[in-house]
Design an enzyme around this catalytic site. Sequence first.
Site, PDB file in Angstrom:
ATOM      1  N   ASP A  13      14.713  64.983  33.190  1.00 27.73           N
ATOM      2  CA  ASP A  13      14.643  65.896  34.317  1.00 27.73           C
ATOM      3  C   ASP A  13      13.158  66.154  34.564  1.00 27.73           C
ATOM      4  OD1 ASP A  13      15.535  67.972  36.190  1.00 27.73           O
ATOM      5  OD2 ASP A  13      14.818  69.372  34.662  1.00 27.73           O
ATOM      6  N   ASP A  15      11.437  69.071  36.555  1.00 25.09           N
ATOM      7  CA  ASP A  15      10.950  70.447  36.520  1.00 25.09           C
ATOM      8  C   ASP A  15      11.500  71.215  35.324  1.00 25.09           C
ATOM      9  OD1 ASP A  15       9.570  69.958  38.926  1.00 25.09           O
ATOM     10  OD2 ASP A  15      11.385  70.368  40.074  1.00 25.09           O
ATOM     11  N   SER A  58      16.355  70.253  45.919  1.00 23.98           N
ATOM     12  CA  SER A  58      17.053  70.873  47.046  1.00 23.98           C
ATOM     13  C   SER A  58      16.112  71.568  48.023  1.00 23.98           C
ATOM     14  CB  SER A  58      18.097  71.870  46.541  1.00 23.98           C
ATOM     15  OG  SER A  58      17.461  72.977  45.925  1.00 23.98           O
ATOM     16  N   HIS A  92      19.310  66.775  48.521  1.00 22.14           N
ATOM     17  CA  HIS A  92      20.409  67.562  49.097  1.00 22.14           C
ATOM     18  C   HIS A  92      20.532  68.945  48.475  1.00 22.14           C
ATOM     19  CE1 HIS A  92      21.611  63.228  49.450  1.00 22.14           C
ATOM     20  NE2 HIS A  92      21.525  63.610  50.705  1.00 22.14           N
TER      21      HIS A  92
END
Length: 190
Positions: A13, A15, A58, A92
């Site tokens: 991942d 962040d 997002s 998204h």
Amino acid sequence: MPDPVPLRAVLFDRDATLVVDIPYNGDPSLVQPMPTALDAVARVREAGLRVGVVSNQSGVARGLLTEAQVQAVNARVDELFGGFDVWRYCPHGPEDGCECRKPKPGMVRSAAAALGLEASEVAVVGDIAADLAAAHAAGARSVLVPTPATRPEEVAAASSVSDTLADAVELLLAGGAPLPARASDERSEG
């Protein structure tokens, strides 16, 4: 008993796992590696494994970032860490219903495929349950590296937890994060 499917790549991942989390960061100059992150990624490479990044972004869907800003931040992360073999990010929002946004498995499967691997040959390392759920849904291994933002129930539910990114990598290299049962079942069914 060692897992019969070898580990060939680790997907991180971005962040709060690889870099300090600055919500909706669009400024490459603000990118700072998390403690032990540079060494952890180097260790994965030294072990002969591929490395990649899978990241929900997002802020694009929310209008807080442009895709160009996400790509500029990703380029800075790439520069600091010496380049990744694969990048996948989801622009998204949670309500968009896409298959790529974690906890859905789309990014994990896509990253594995881009590396020429099955999802069962990769591991995902992240700081929240969505990272682990995406790995599990794809049939990949996973390790949670909690941060102050990680909820206690996420830690309790994780099958593998490490205090630091370096510890997570050592756990993976030692075979300490098994494939989810579903992936094992799928392999046995052919």
